[in-house]
Design a protein around this motif. Structure first.
Motif, mmCIF file in Angstrom:
data_model
loop_
_atom_site.group_PDB
_atom_site.id
_atom_site.type_symbol
_atom_site.label_atom_id
_atom_site.label_comp_id
_atom_site.label_asym_id
_atom_site.label_seq_id
_atom_site.Cartn_x
_atom_site.Cartn_y
_atom_site.Cartn_z
ATOM 1 N N ARG A 150 63.359 10.380 34.892
ATOM 2 C CA ARG A 150 62.172 11.074 34.392
ATOM 3 C C ARG A 150 60.899 10.395 34.913
ATOM 4 O O ARG A 150 59.920 11.064 35.266
ATOM 5 C CB ARG A 150 62.152 11.084 32.865
ATOM 6 C CG ARG A 150 63.251 11.885 32.205
ATOM 7 C CD ARG A 150 62.936 12.037 30.710
ATOM 8 N NE ARG A 150 64.135 12.104 29.898
ATOM 9 C CZ ARG A 150 64.139 12.254 28.577
ATOM 10 N NH1 ARG A 150 62.990 12.341 27.923
ATOM 11 N NH2 ARG A 150 65.276 12.302 27.891
ATOM 12 N N ALA A 151 60.907 9.071 34.930
ATOM 13 C CA ALA A 151 59.740 8.332 35.395
ATOM 14 C C ALA A 151 59.481 8.595 36.874
ATOM 15 O O ALA A 151 58.329 8.774 37.300
ATOM 16 C CB ALA A 151 59.934 6.837 35.141
ATOM 17 N N LYS A 152 60.526 8.611 37.663
ATOM 18 C CA LYS A 152 60.364 8.884 39.093
ATOM 19 C C LYS A 152 59.817 10.280 39.318
ATOM 20 O O LYS A 152 58.913 10.489 40.143
ATOM 21 C CB LYS A 152 61.709 8.721 39.803
ATOM 22 C CG LYS A 152 62.219 7.289 39.872
ATOM 23 C CD LYS A 152 63.583 7.228 40.534
ATOM 24 C CE LYS A 152 64.109 5.817 40.620
ATOM 25 N NZ LYS A 152 65.484 5.765 41.213
ATOM 26 N N THR A 153 60.354 11.253 38.581
ATOM 27 C CA THR A 153 59.893 12.636 38.717
ATOM 28 C C THR A 153 58.423 12.768 38.343
ATOM 29 O O THR A 153 57.675 13.543 38.956
ATOM 30 C CB THR A 153 60.742 13.564 37.818
ATOM 31 O OG1 THR A 153 62.108 13.488 38.227
ATOM 32 C CG2 THR A 153 60.268 15.004 37.916
ATOM 33 N N ALA A 154 58.007 11.987 37.342
ATOM 34 C CA ALA A 154 56.611 12.036 36.882
ATOM 35 C C ALA A 154 55.672 11.244 37.783
ATOM 36 O O ALA A 154 54.448 11.236 37.552
ATOM 37 C CB ALA A 154 56.521 11.518 35.451
ATOM 38 N N GLY A 155 56.205 10.573 38.790
ATOM 39 C CA GLY A 155 55.375 9.825 39.720
ATOM 40 C C GLY A 155 54.911 8.484 39.208
ATOM 41 O O GLY A 155 53.958 7.900 39.739
ATOM 42 N N LYS A 156 55.583 7.959 38.199
ATOM 43 C CA LYS A 156 55.219 6.639 37.677
ATOM 44 C C LYS A 156 55.749 5.539 38.591
ATOM 45 O O LYS A 156 56.754 5.724 39.280
ATOM 46 C CB LYS A 156 55.798 6.450 36.268
ATOM 47 C CG LYS A 156 55.355 7.486 35.237
ATOM 48 C CD LYS A 156 55.984 7.201 33.886
ATOM 49 C CE LYS A 156 55.716 8.344 32.914
ATOM 50 N NZ LYS A 156 54.274 8.504 32.614
ATOM 51 N N GLU A 157 55.086 4.404 38.583
ATOM 52 C CA GLU A 157 55.644 3.226 39.251
ATOM 53 C C GLU A 157 56.842 2.754 38.438
ATOM 54 O O GLU A 157 56.766 2.622 37.221
ATOM 55 C CB GLU A 157 54.603 2.117 39.332
ATOM 56 C CG GLU A 157 55.105 0.872 40.042
ATOM 57 C CD GLU A 157 54.082 -0.248 40.077
ATOM 58 O OE1 GLU A 157 54.423 -1.338 40.599
ATOM 59 O OE2 GLU A 157 52.954 -0.041 39.567
ATOM 60 N N VAL A 158 57.958 2.515 39.101
ATOM 61 C CA VAL A 158 59.194 2.130 38.420
ATOM 62 C C VAL A 158 59.567 0.716 38.847
ATOM 63 O O VAL A 158 59.680 0.427 40.042
ATOM 64 C CB VAL A 158 60.329 3.122 38.743
ATOM 65 C CG1 VAL A 158 61.628 2.688 38.064
ATOM 66 C CG2 VAL A 158 59.944 4.529 38.287
ATOM 67 N N VAL A 159 59.786 -0.160 37.861
ATOM 68 C CA VAL A 159 60.010 -1.580 38.131
ATOM 69 C C VAL A 159 61.221 -2.060 37.343
ATOM 70 O O VAL A 159 61.463 -1.611 36.212
ATOM 71 C CB VAL A 159 58.775 -2.414 37.733
ATOM 72 C CG1 VAL A 159 58.974 -3.890 38.076
ATOM 73 C CG2 VAL A 159 57.515 -1.872 38.415
ATOM 74 N N ALA A 160 61.979 -2.993 37.918
ATOM 75 C CA ALA A 160 63.121 -3.601 37.237
ATOM 76 C C ALA A 160 62.792 -5.027 36.827
ATOM 77 O O ALA A 160 62.105 -5.755 37.549
ATOM 78 C CB ALA A 160 64.342 -3.593 38.141
ATOM 79 N N LEU A 161 63.304 -5.433 35.665
ATOM 80 C CA LEU A 161 63.130 -6.804 35.200
ATOM 81 C C LEU A 161 64.221 -7.734 35.702
ATOM 82 O O LEU A 161 64.055 -8.955 35.707
ATOM 83 C CB LEU A 161 63.110 -6.838 33.665
ATOM 84 C CG LEU A 161 61.916 -6.158 32.996
ATOM 85 C CD1 LEU A 161 62.098 -6.150 31.479
ATOM 86 C CD2 LEU A 161 60.609 -6.850 33.371
ATOM 87 N N GLU A 162 65.365 -7.168 36.100
ATOM 88 C CA GLU A 162 66.488 -7.963 36.592
ATOM 89 C C GLU A 162 67.079 -7.283 37.814
ATOM 90 O O GLU A 162 66.887 -6.082 38.032
ATOM 91 C CB GLU A 162 67.575 -8.105 35.515
ATOM 92 C CG GLU A 162 67.124 -8.825 34.267
ATOM 93 C CD GLU A 162 68.214 -8.904 33.218
ATOM 94 O OE1 GLU A 162 68.507 -10.018 32.750
ATOM 95 O OE2 GLU A 162 68.784 -7.851 32.865
ATOM 96 N N THR A 163 67.826 -8.048 38.584
ATOM 97 C CA THR A 163 68.543 -7.476 39.721
ATOM 98 C C THR A 163 69.985 -7.186 39.316
ATOM 99 O O THR A 163 70.510 -7.758 38.351
ATOM 100 C CB THR A 163 68.552 -8.438 40.918
ATOM 101 O OG1 THR A 163 69.369 -9.588 40.596
ATOM 102 C CG2 THR A 163 67.138 -8.901 41.262
ATOM 103 N N VAL A 164 70.617 -6.303 40.069
ATOM 104 C CA VAL A 164 72.023 -5.994 39.824
ATOM 105 C C VAL A 164 72.869 -7.254 39.965
ATOM 106 O O VAL A 164 73.780 -7.503 39.168
ATOM 107 C CB VAL A 164 72.506 -4.897 40.779
ATOM 108 C CG1 VAL A 164 74.021 -4.747 40.716
ATOM 109 C CG2 VAL A 164 71.847 -3.562 40.416
ATOM 110 N N ASP A 165 72.581 -8.061 40.976
ATOM 111 C CA ASP A 165 73.374 -9.275 41.181
ATOM 112 C C ASP A 165 73.240 -10.241 40.009
ATOM 113 O O ASP A 165 74.202 -10.919 39.646
ATOM 114 C CB ASP A 165 72.961 -9.964 42.486
ATOM 115 C CG ASP A 165 73.518 -9.266 43.720
ATOM 116 O OD1 ASP A 165 74.497 -8.500 43.582
ATOM 117 O OD2 ASP A 165 72.971 -9.475 44.819
ATOM 118 N N GLU A 166 72.054 -10.322 39.417
ATOM 119 C CA GLU A 166 71.886 -11.182 38.242
ATOM 120 C C GLU A 166 72.758 -10.701 37.094
ATOM 121 O O GLU A 166 73.403 -11.498 36.411
ATOM 122 C CB GLU A 166 70.413 -11.195 37.812
ATOM 123 C CG GLU A 166 69.529 -12.065 38.673
ATOM 124 C CD GLU A 166 68.065 -11.959 38.299
ATOM 125 O OE1 GLU A 166 67.322 -12.945 38.508
ATOM 126 O OE2 GLU A 166 67.637 -10.894 37.806
#
Length: 314
Positions: free
Chosen positions: A178-194
């Motif tokens: 939904r955030a991507k569709t709305a054009g928001k900046e999307v950020v992760a707090l962790e990585t998949v590897d973590e």
């Protein structure tokens, strides 16, 4: 149909396992708890949506999610929807693109020549095979799963597994889209590897013990799922936290302590540290697992300790 999906182990191309992996972060190795029997209150134990404020900075929001596909949790309450709509930046625990999904699926399988039947008690392995077959997972796939990975499939009701196999998204991933569709900046707090490292760092014996505990009491796993969903719908994040800590596999206190430290507390501190600079970049909507909100070292309290005013909205 599910059996065909697994027949030749095309797991690395399936988002199903990435979603299951996120779910396991909350449920791994745990058993049900009677919340009414607990007399210990937990700091910030009630509330899914919190307003985060600091002088000179935009107002942000912290929202507790649960990593499941149930439509009841994906229907956002009006205050949550408003906070999400007003945000410029949407922050999540982790982002699962196609490459990440492949990485998750690959990591869930053993690649050292061993098979699961070689490291499990034969009776427990047979129970695991029977339980997996109910989900359409054949034995040739079961044999290749790491213990923690197979456990993370078996601790959920069949309907949750089927919804994921059909492409339904859990709440956090749905919000990401939904955030991507709305054009928001999307950020992760962790990585998949973590996050994957949390599982792969577990001793093999602990993994096997936890899987054996699940296959010997599947009803308890189902009860835990239902109980946690009920707690979430009631906004009882303290109840969710209690359930994630009350009992680890085989009621082993050492595993419970390790779970709390590695899966909850250490990650809370890491997420708080990484979230703080993002709160200065714009109106932030940060969605993390609900179990990370309450407690003396939960995200709500950690942000307060960093000078923010954090107020329950709902």
């Amino acid at each position: 149909m599910l059996a065909r999906r697994f027949a030749f182990l095309p797991l690395t191309k399936k988002p199903l396992f990435a979603g299951i992996f996120l779910l396991a972060l909350t449920f791994v190795g745990l058993g049900p708890v009677d919340l009414k029997a607990s007399e210990d209150s937990i700091l910030n134990e009630q509330g899914l949506l919190w307003r985060v404020e600091k002088e000179g900075l935009p107002i942000g929001h912290l929202f507790g999610t649960i990593h499941i596909t149930d439509d009841r949790v994906r229907q956002l309450a009006e205050p949550v929807q408003d906070a999400f709509d007003q945000a410029d930046v949407a922050v999540f625990e982790v982002l699962l693109d196609e490459a990440s999904q492949i990485r998750v699926a690959q990591t869930m399988m053993m690649h050292d020549g061993r098979t699961l039947d070689q490291i499990m008690d034969p009776d427990d392995y047979n129970k695991a095979v029977i339980a997996a077959s109910e989900l359409g997972v054949p034995e040739q796939a079961v044999r290749l799963f790491k213990p923690w990975a197979l456990m993370s499939l078996l601790i959920f009701p069949k309907e949750e597994f089927l919804r994921k196999a059909q492409g339904h998204l859990p709440l956090d991933q749905d919000l990401t889209e939904r955030a991507k569709t709305a054009g928001k900046e999307v950020v992760a707090l962790e990585t998949v590897d973590e996050q994957l490292g949390l599982f792969d760092s577990m001793l093999q014996g602990d993994q096997v013990a936890m899987l054996s505990s699940v296959v010997n009491d599947l009803d308890a796993a189902q009860a835990l799922y239902s109980s946690m969903v009920d707690a979430y719908l009631a906004g009882n994040v303290g109840g969710i936290y209690q359930q994630t800590l009350e009992r680890s596999a085989q009621s082993d206190p050492r595993l419970t302590r390790e779970f709390e430290e590695k899966i909850v507390i250490d990650r809370n501190h890491r997420m708080a540290q990484r979230l703080e600079p993002l709160l200065a970049t714009g109106k932030v909507f940060a969605a993390v697992g609900a179990a990370h909100l309450p407690g003396e070292e939960g995200l709500v309290e950690l942000l307060k300790n960093r000078g923010y005013t954090v107020t329950k909205v709902q």
